[in-house]
Design a protein around this motif. Structure first.
Motif, PDB file in Angstrom:
ATOM      1  N   ASN A 285       2.684  -1.468  -1.428  1.00  0.00           N
ATOM      2  CA  ASN A 285       3.434  -2.730  -1.358  1.00  0.00           C
ATOM      3  C   ASN A 285       2.547  -3.906  -0.940  1.00  0.00           C
ATOM      4  N   SER A 286       1.372  -3.983  -1.531  1.00  0.00           N
ATOM      5  CA  SER A 286       0.410  -5.065  -1.260  1.00  0.00           C
ATOM      6  C   SER A 286      -0.008  -5.139   0.207  1.00  0.00           C
ATOM      7  N   GLU A 287      -0.060  -3.994   0.861  1.00  0.00           N
ATOM      8  CA  GLU A 287      -0.539  -3.898   2.242  1.00  0.00           C
ATOM      9  C   GLU A 287      -1.536  -2.747   2.337  1.00  0.00           C
ATOM     10  N   LEU A 288      -2.536  -2.927   3.193  1.00  0.00           N
ATOM     11  CA  LEU A 288      -3.469  -1.862   3.516  1.00  0.00           C
ATOM     12  C   LEU A 288      -2.923  -1.145   4.746  1.00  0.00           C
ATOM     13  N   LEU A 289      -2.551   0.120   4.574  1.00  0.00           N
ATOM     14  CA  LEU A 289      -1.967   0.897   5.663  1.00  0.00           C
ATOM     15  C   LEU A 289      -2.965   1.926   6.176  1.00  0.00           C
TER      16      LEU A 289
END
Length: 126
Positions: free
Chosen positions: A14-18
């Motif tokens: 979701n367009s995040e670096l986790l």
């Protein structure tokens, strides 16, 4: 007393670096410091988070770096995540850029650390 939190996986979702961990805690109890260190003996970057009882060190091992590089290149916001939620790691991008630039070609970090950082994070020639 400081506690280490090991990152077990890095993924883009979701367009995040986790940066995920198995460490079970309420991440809402922590505050991001925007500060990072290097553990060249363990080939890891360390992000510092704060909690009422003291600092905790998020250990980011070399096995996660290629996904982190993708997230940095895409300019994604970075979060620490576990089954209980997530915490935005303020300043992660700028700290990583600073450390990568500082480590590249700098034998003070040890040959293995320098070689690994250069291998994963080397910018392609323009």
């Amino acid at each position: 007393m400081s506690q280490k939190i090991l990152i077990t996986n890095a993924k883009i979702e979701n367009s995040e670096l986790l940066l995920t961990t198995d460490f079970e805690t309420d991440l809402g109890d922590f505050a991001a410091t925007g500060q990072m260190l290097v553990d060249s003996d363990q080939l890891s970057f360390i992000y510092i988070i704060d909690k009422e009882d003291g600092y905790h060190y998020i250990t980011i091992p070399a096995g996660t770096w290629s996904v982190i590089q993708e997230g940095l290149q895409a300019g994604l916001e970075t979060f620490l995540a576990n089954d209980g939620g997530k915490l935005k790691l303020d300043g992660f991008h700028s700290e990583m850029e600073y450390l990568i630039a500082n480590i590249t070609g700098n034998s003070n970090y040890g040959e293995e650390m320098v070689a690994k950082v250069e291998q994963v994070f080397a910018a392609p020639s323009a």
